[in-house]
Design a protein around this motif. Structure first.
Motif, PDB file in Angstrom:
ATOM      1  N   GLY A  83       0.884  -1.070   0.321  1.00  0.00           N
ATOM      2  CA  GLY A  83       0.675  -0.317   0.348  1.00  0.00           C
ATOM      3  C   GLY A  83       0.807   1.139   0.017  1.00  0.00           C
ATOM      4  N   MET A  84       2.009   0.783  -0.124  1.00  0.00           N
ATOM      5  CA  MET A  84       2.629   2.608  -0.323  1.00  0.00           C
ATOM      6  C   MET A  84       3.012   2.746  -1.421  1.00  0.00           C
ATOM      7  SD  MET A  84       3.996   2.393   3.105  1.00  0.00           S
ATOM      8  CE  MET A  84       2.181   2.091   3.798  1.00  0.00           C
ATOM      9  N   ASP A  85       3.265   4.426  -1.736  1.00  0.00           N
ATOM     10  CA  ASP A  85       3.703   5.285  -2.895  1.00  0.00           C
ATOM     11  C   ASP A  85       4.387   5.294  -2.902  1.00  0.00           C
ATOM     12  OD1 ASP A  85       0.575   5.272  -3.335  1.00  0.00           O
ATOM     13  OD2 ASP A  85       0.429   6.605  -2.636  1.00  0.00           O
ATOM     14  N   ASP A  86       5.794   5.395  -2.413  1.00  0.00           N
ATOM     15  CA  ASP A  86       7.176   6.114  -2.310  1.00  0.00           C
ATOM     16  C   ASP A  86       8.354   5.022  -1.681  1.00  0.00           C
ATOM     17  OD1 ASP A  86       9.357   7.702  -3.028  1.00  0.00           O
ATOM     18  OD2 ASP A  86       8.244   9.019  -1.961  1.00  0.00           O
ATOM     19  N   THR A  87       8.154   3.855  -1.741  1.00  0.00           N
ATOM     20  CA  THR A  87       8.693   3.261  -0.475  1.00  0.00           C
ATOM     21  C   THR A  87      10.285   3.754  -1.121  1.00  0.00           C
ATOM     22  OG1 THR A  87       9.489   1.548  -2.107  1.00  0.00           O
ATOM     23  CG2 THR A  87       7.509   1.184  -0.989  1.00  0.00           C
ATOM     24  N   GLY A  88      10.653   4.555  -2.222  1.00  0.00           N
ATOM     25  CA  GLY A  88      12.258   4.681  -2.423  1.00  0.00           C
ATOM     26  C   GLY A  88      12.722   6.559  -1.052  1.00  0.00           C
ATOM     27  N   CYS A  89      11.208   6.423  -0.781  1.00  0.00           N
ATOM     28  CA  CYS A  89      11.603   7.790  -0.201  1.00  0.00           C
ATOM     29  C   CYS A  89      12.704   8.267   1.103  1.00  0.00           C
ATOM     30  CB  CYS A  89      10.436   8.731   0.609  1.00  0.00           C
ATOM     31  SG  CYS A  89      10.400  10.161   1.271  1.00  0.00           S
ATOM     32  N   PRO A  90      13.237   8.476   0.741  1.00  0.00           N
ATOM     33  CA  PRO A  90      14.911   8.567   1.618  1.00  0.00           C
ATOM     34  C   PRO A  90      14.826   8.969   3.243  1.00  0.00           C
ATOM     35  CG  PRO A  90      15.195  10.448   0.991  1.00  0.00           C
ATOM     36  CD  PRO A  90      14.384   9.375   0.070  1.00  0.00           C
ATOM     37  N   LEU A  91      13.589   8.659   3.610  1.00  0.00           N
ATOM     38  CA  LEU A  91      13.358   9.122   4.976  1.00  0.00           C
ATOM     39  C   LEU A  91      12.487   8.572   5.891  1.00  0.00           C
ATOM     40  CD1 LEU A  91      14.607  12.107   6.249  1.00  0.00           C
ATOM     41  CD2 LEU A  91      11.379  12.945   5.868  1.00  0.00           C
ATOM     42  N   LYS A  92      12.969   7.537   6.822  1.00  0.00           N
ATOM     43  CA  LYS A  92      12.223   7.022   7.375  1.00  0.00           C
ATOM     44  C   LYS A  92      12.426   6.768   8.849  1.00  0.00           C
ATOM     45  CE  LYS A  92      11.142   3.630   3.838  1.00  0.00           C
ATOM     46  NZ  LYS A  92      12.011   4.442   2.582  1.00  0.00           N
ATOM     47  N   VAL A  93      12.068   6.154   9.436  1.00  0.00           N
ATOM     48  CA  VAL A  93      11.612   5.794  11.044  1.00  0.00           C
ATOM     49  C   VAL A  93      10.717   4.762  11.613  1.00  0.00           C
ATOM     50  CG1 VAL A  93      11.031   6.806  13.390  1.00  0.00           C
ATOM     51  CG2 VAL A  93      11.153   8.997  11.531  1.00  0.00           C
ATOM     52  N   ILE A  94      11.491   3.239  11.686  1.00  0.00           N
ATOM     53  CA  ILE A  94      11.249   2.019  12.574  1.00  0.00           C
ATOM     54  C   ILE A  94      11.526   2.009  13.905  1.00  0.00           C
ATOM     55  CG2 ILE A  94      11.232   0.465  11.803  1.00  0.00           C
ATOM     56  CD1 ILE A  94      13.230   0.859   8.575  1.00  0.00           C
ATOM     57  N   LYS A  95      11.342   1.217  13.829  1.00  0.00           N
ATOM     58  CA  LYS A  95      11.391   1.095  15.989  1.00  0.00           C
ATOM     59  C   LYS A  95      12.426   0.129  15.545  1.00  0.00           C
ATOM     60  CE  LYS A  95       6.943   2.069  17.732  1.00  0.00           C
ATOM     61  NZ  LYS A  95       5.766   0.881  18.446  1.00  0.00           N
ATOM     62  N   THR A  96      13.488  -0.002  16.075  1.00  0.00           N
ATOM     63  CA  THR A  96      15.461  -0.420  16.151  1.00  0.00           C
ATOM     64  C   THR A  96      14.660  -1.711  15.646  1.00  0.00           C
ATOM     65  OG1 THR A  96      16.094   1.453  16.980  1.00  0.00           O
ATOM     66  CG2 THR A  96      17.054  -0.556  16.667  1.00  0.00           C
TER      67      THR A  96
END
Length: 237
Positions: free
Chosen positions: A148-161
């Motif tokens: 469901g993601m439109d722009d997985t190449g976007c270089p700005l992400k936050v993830i739970k480690t």
């Protein structure tokens, strides 16, 4: 300082951008909603990037670095950052700064309810060919992953480690991070962010690794999805 958030910055031949990276990241550390530190991952740069990175880290206590012996690619750099992160949250941004560190705060607003929050580049400032190839690649990837993601190449992400460290990385997987979180039964969301033209340096991705390469990676993802091991411990005695 009790750090809560690590920002990974992959670097490959970005000497013309690194002083601006230092300036903008220092500004962000002053306004971040989390106690934040920065981790450069030098992916085997052949220019003066390493000397600049070391000088930046000497000047700033919250900045550290990893240096690869050889160039291994963006996914390897991100994985190394995940492997060396010791904070509850981890994110990354490209060293070309076509996205703004300030927009990490937009993503951090939602990370409590989700396990990965990714940016979506609004009003992209790239060429027609780059935008068109990325749009096609995202459509193909969505048909394989149903993320469901439109722009997985976007270089700005936050993830739970803890989720980030469980991702079995392979080359090209940086485009599949939301799908890999979903394989862990995690939750993902996308948030619109700003996008800017590249100010210096050279783009590292051409038509092959923006369109044809990701198509091949989709088949690798399907194989991994079929073989992926996911379990929850109910009780230990």
């Amino acid at each position: 300082m009790n750090y809560e958030f690590t920002i990974i910055i992959p670097v490959y031949n970005e000497e013309d951008n690194l002083e601006r990276v230092e300036k903008e990241l220092l500004h962000y550390l002053g306004i971040s909603t989390k106690n934040t530190k920065v981790l450069f991952v030098n992916d085997g740069s052949k220019d003066n990037s390493q000397a600049l990175i070391e000088a930046i880290c000497l000047r700033n206590e919250a900045f550290n670095y990893i240096k690869f012996r050889q160039n291994k690619g963006l996914s390897a750099a991100i994985k190394a950052g995940f492997d060396h992160t010791d904070t509850p949250l981890v994110g990354y941004i490209d060293s070309d700064l076509q996205t703004s560190p300030e927009d990490f705060n937009l993503l951090l607003e939602h990370i409590g309810a989700y396990d990965l929050v990714t940016g979506v580049r609004a009003d992209r400032k790239d060429s027609f060919i780059k935008n068109a190839s990325s749009s096609i690649a995202n459509s193909i990837r969505r048909s394989f992953t149903n993320d469901g993601m439109d722009d997985t190449g976007c270089p700005l992400k936050v993830i739970k480690t803890d989720y980030a460290k469980r991702i079995p990385m392979f080359k090209g997987l940086h485009r599949f991070l939301p799908a890999m979180i979903l394989l862990q039964n995690g939750s993902v969301v996308q948030i619109p962010i700003r996008h800017f033209p590249r100010m210096a340096g050279q783009a590292k991705f051409g038509l092959w690794n923006r369109l044809l390469g990701p198509l091949m990676d989709c088949f690798a993802y399907l194989w991994m999805k079929k073989k992926y091991i996911n379990y929850e411990v109910e009780k230990i005695g």
